[in-house]
Design a protein around this motif. Structure first.
Motif, mmCIF file in Angstrom:
data_model
loop_
_atom_site.group_PDB
_atom_site.id
_atom_site.type_symbol
_atom_site.label_atom_id
_atom_site.label_comp_id
_atom_site.label_asym_id
_atom_site.label_seq_id
_atom_site.Cartn_x
_atom_site.Cartn_y
_atom_site.Cartn_z
ATOM 1 N N ILE A 104 59.965 -54.273 48.007
ATOM 2 C CA ILE A 104 59.279 -52.878 47.246
ATOM 3 C C ILE A 104 59.325 -52.540 47.922
ATOM 4 N N VAL A 105 58.796 -50.952 48.767
ATOM 5 C CA VAL A 105 58.223 -50.588 49.381
ATOM 6 C C VAL A 105 58.072 -49.154 48.706
ATOM 7 N N GLU A 106 58.995 -48.504 47.225
ATOM 8 C CA GLU A 106 58.277 -46.862 46.611
ATOM 9 C C GLU A 106 59.120 -47.209 46.126
ATOM 10 N N ILE A 107 58.226 -46.731 44.776
ATOM 11 C CA ILE A 107 58.591 -46.033 43.632
ATOM 12 C C ILE A 107 58.075 -44.670 43.254
ATOM 13 N N GLY A 108 58.777 -43.551 42.292
ATOM 14 C CA GLY A 108 58.640 -42.707 42.621
ATOM 15 C C GLY A 108 60.167 -42.222 41.676
ATOM 16 N N PHE A 109 59.669 -40.610 41.496
ATOM 17 C CA PHE A 109 61.110 -40.375 40.579
ATOM 18 C C PHE A 109 61.075 -38.458 40.685
ATOM 19 N N ASP A 110 62.306 -38.427 40.860
ATOM 20 C CA ASP A 110 62.711 -36.841 41.187
ATOM 21 C C ASP A 110 63.194 -36.320 39.846
ATOM 22 N N VAL A 111 62.955 -34.433 39.462
ATOM 23 C CA VAL A 111 62.822 -33.681 38.323
ATOM 24 C C VAL A 111 63.865 -33.213 38.480
#
Length: 281
Positions: A104-111
């Motif tokens: 796992i290399v990334e966690i984020g969110f789109d809005v």
């Protein structure tokens, strides 16, 4: 606050051939009802707070087109990270496509907010030699909506099978020429997940966010996972505090490419996608 019910996967076993066929075929698969609606609502509450904080911080949110942002976050900033990262379907998909040493290399969110426009068709990053020459997928993106998605809310749109398209004439190796658009539009599928659903896709499959004509935002969590041959960790700064890391089971720790810190540091968003930056976010 009301306790969130324990995540109960739909089933403990999944069809590996179906997983492989879906991601190597259409380039996207999903699992309905992977999490409870209460779990998704809790995720949405956390994202709402993190989004407002990011908007106030220089470099905290990246514009991905008019009225649209991406924010990279710390895993421990959301409740439920452990349940997400260890969900049996997610781990089965990662092991099947990326192998037992996935990270796992990334966690984020789109809005996409009200007024967000159609994005150009694109990939999230250039295809690498594993895919272009070896015809192997070495990274996956998982998405979870925090709201029920309807047609007017700017749903995610994807052109199945295009993860294998050679980047001929692609600007920045990510943006296909406009002459390709009729082909994508002819095969396009709009995804309208409900709270609790999860999807997995190749970020190389040509896709776009569509215009949000509603009065609601459409936040979606993004979890990026690599095979050992991928290098997407270079685009991100996954941080965990020593104390949070110590609470995680070893079975999860071995699947994290992260930087351990005493105190979390603000993330300067680095995963820009040229072309989506045009126009005020």
């Amino acid at each position: 606050m009301k306790a969130v019910e324990e995540n109960k996967p739909v089933t403990a076993t999944y069809d590996i051939a179906q997983i492989m066929g879906g991601l190597y075929g259409d380039g996207i698969i999903g699992l309905k009802g992977a999490f409870s609606r209460e779990w998704a609502q809790q995720l949405g509450e956390d994202i709402a707070v993190l989004y407002q904080e990011a908007l106030q911080r220089p470099g905290g949110a990246l514009g991905r087109g008019p009225k649209r942002h991406y924010v990279e976050i710390h895993p421990e900033s959301i409740r439920g990270f452990l349940e997400l990262a260890t969900h049996p379907w997610l781990t089965a998909v990662c092991e099947a496509v990326l192998g037992p040493d996935y990270k796992i290399v990334e966690i984020g969110f789109d809005v996409p907010n009200p007024g967000a426009m159609n994005q150009p068709w694109h990939r999230d990053f250039p295809a690498n030699e594993d895919t272009i020459r070896g015809r192997r997928l070495n990274s996956l993106a998982f998405n979870l909506t925090t709201v029920d998605v309807y047609e007017d809310m700017g749903p995610f749109e994807i052109a199945p099978g295009t993860q294998w398209d050679l980047p001929i004439g692609f600007e920045h190796d990510m943006f296909p020429p406009k002459t390709n658009s009729p082909r994508y539009e002819a095969r396009a599928q709009r995804k309208m997940p409900q709270m609790g659903d999860i999807s997995a896709r190749s970020a190389l499959t040509i896709h776009r966010g569509t215009a949000n004509n509603s009065d609601k935002s459409r936040p979606a969590l993004v979890l990026g996972v690599d095979a050992p041959t991928a290098n997407n960790a270079e685009r991100h700064d996954l941080q965990l505090t020593h104390r949070f890391y110590a609470t995680l089971p070893e079975s999860l720790r071995q699947h994290l490419t992260c930087r351990l810190v005493d105190e979390l540091e603000p993330i300067m968003q680095g995963h820009t996608i040229e072309g989506l930056m045009m126009g005020e976010a």
